[in-house]
Design a protein around this motif. Structure first.
Motif, PDB file in Angstrom:
ATOM      1  N   ASP A 103       0.875  -1.184   0.000  1.00 45.50           N
ATOM      2  CA  ASP A 103       0.000   0.000   0.000  1.00 45.50           C
ATOM      3  C   ASP A 103       0.908   1.227   0.000  1.00 45.50           C
ATOM      4  O   ASP A 103       1.800   1.327   0.862  1.00 45.50           O
ATOM      5  CB  ASP A 103      -0.867  -0.057   1.267  1.00 45.50           C
ATOM      6  N   HIS A 166      -1.495   2.404   9.359  1.00 49.17           N
ATOM      7  CA  HIS A 166      -1.975   1.109   9.873  1.00 49.17           C
ATOM      8  C   HIS A 166      -0.901   0.053   9.688  1.00 49.17           C
ATOM      9  O   HIS A 166      -0.038   0.169   8.824  1.00 49.17           O
ATOM     10  CB  HIS A 166      -3.225   0.698   9.077  1.00 49.17           C
ATOM     11  N   HIS A 173      -5.507  -3.392   6.002  1.00 45.90           N
ATOM     12  CA  HIS A 173      -5.620  -2.595   7.223  1.00 45.90           C
ATOM     13  C   HIS A 173      -5.629  -3.516   8.431  1.00 45.90           C
ATOM     14  O   HIS A 173      -6.620  -4.188   8.704  1.00 45.90           O
ATOM     15  CB  HIS A 173      -6.895  -1.742   7.203  1.00 45.90           C
ATOM     16  N   ALA A 197       2.032   0.704   7.269  1.00 47.81           N
ATOM     17  CA  ALA A 197       1.846   1.699   6.220  1.00 47.81           C
ATOM     18  C   ALA A 197       1.741   3.054   6.920  1.00 47.81           C
ATOM     19  O   ALA A 197       0.794   3.291   7.670  1.00 47.81           O
ATOM     20  CB  ALA A 197       0.591   1.410   5.409  1.00 47.81           C
ATOM     21  N   GLU A 199       1.350   7.065   6.518  1.00 45.41           N
ATOM     22  CA  GLU A 199       0.728   7.845   5.434  1.00 45.41           C
ATOM     23  C   GLU A 199       0.213   9.208   5.871  1.00 45.41           C
ATOM     24  O   GLU A 199      -0.989   9.413   6.039  1.00 45.41           O
ATOM     25  CB  GLU A 199      -0.396   7.048   4.766  1.00 45.41           C
ATOM     26  N   GLU A 230       2.665   7.919   1.197  1.00 42.02           N
ATOM     27  CA  GLU A 230       2.584   6.684   1.982  1.00 42.02           C
ATOM     28  C   GLU A 230       3.572   5.655   1.454  1.00 42.02           C
ATOM     29  O   GLU A 230       3.750   5.517   0.236  1.00 42.02           O
ATOM     30  CB  GLU A 230       1.167   6.106   1.874  1.00 42.02           C
TER      31      GLU A 230
END
Ligand code: MG
Ligand code: MG
Length: 246
Positions: A103, A166, A173, A197, A199, A230
């Protein structure tokens, strides 16, 4: 969750696909292109790599990228409106390989942007890297957000509160959340094998947000520009390893 080296190897593969999506989309961004066309570029990279999208179908989301121009912060649905010279556009996308997720997000200039927008992009990306630099075994989770906030607010910008980073792994997530603000030294201790991740969403104006009538797009309440960067990052014995790179 502490991921094994074998799991992180799979996440590295997923991360590389995400990075390739961003590279191809960056190459396609120019005045006149639509975000639906950019979504198509992302789909082609996913297919070519035998990956799956973790965005498409997520709570019914209709695309493999989120495309969020100008005052749209995150979660913009791609559409057929051409981007214009001087716009900025935040692209967020992900991929799944062998059950493991990546991600990442970048905000790109469209054509020539003004100095104010350029600085917002630079500072937001710097705030991400300041957060990443805190991802060391023994630090606390709030050290990440504190570093992000210090850079963003130090430049006179505001940090969005309602949407956060997250953990990531076999789902996009996972817990815990990774806020982009707060005091240092709080929350769970960071451990080798954690993958997050991170962001930051940074607004030129005030931090308040509003959801668009489509139920997805999130905009700045005051209409000011917003940027979003991110990466998915693993904590290794040697420090942070960014997985969403080529
Ligand atoms: Mg994302
Ligand atoms: Mg994310």
């Amino acid at each position: 969750m502490r991921r094994t080296p074998d799991e992180i190897a799979k996440m590295r593969k997923a991360g590389r696909v995400v990075a390739e999506m961003h590279a191809r989309i960056r190459d396609a961004i120019r005045p006149g292109v639509t975000t639906l066309q950019l979504d198509q570029v992302g789909r082609e990279v996913i297919e070519r790599n035998g990956a799956r999208s973790n965005f498409l179908g997520y709570h019914g989301f209709p695309a493999v990228i989120c495309a969020s121009p100008n005052h749209v912060i995150v979660h913009g649905i791609p559409n057929d409106e051409p981007l214009e010279d001087g716009d900025i556009v935040s692209i967020d996308c992900g991929a799944i390989i062998q059950g493991y997720h990546g991600d990442a997000a970048h905000t790109w200039p469209v054509g020539a942007i003004d100095a104010e927008a350029e600085k917002l992009l630079r500072v937001t990306e710097e705030s991400l890297w300041a957060g990443i630099s805190q991802m060391r075994d023994g630090n606390r989770i709030s050290d990440i957000g504190h570093a992000v906030q210090t850079v963003a607010e130090g430049a006179g910008y505001s940090v969005v509160r309602e949407y956060v980073g997250h953990a990531i792994g076999t789902a996009m997530h996972e817990k815990p959340e990774v806020p982009n603000y707060g005091p240092p030294g709080k929350g769970p201790k960071l451990r080798v094998g954690n993958v997050f991740a991170v962001e930051p969403m940074v607004n030129l104006g005030a931090k308040e947000t509003q959801v668009l009538p489509d139920g997805w797009g999130v905009v700045t309440l005051d209409g000011s520009l917003s940027a979003h960067f991110e990466h998915s990052i693993a904590i290794t014995p040697d420090g942070p390893e960014v997985l969403t790179v080529l």
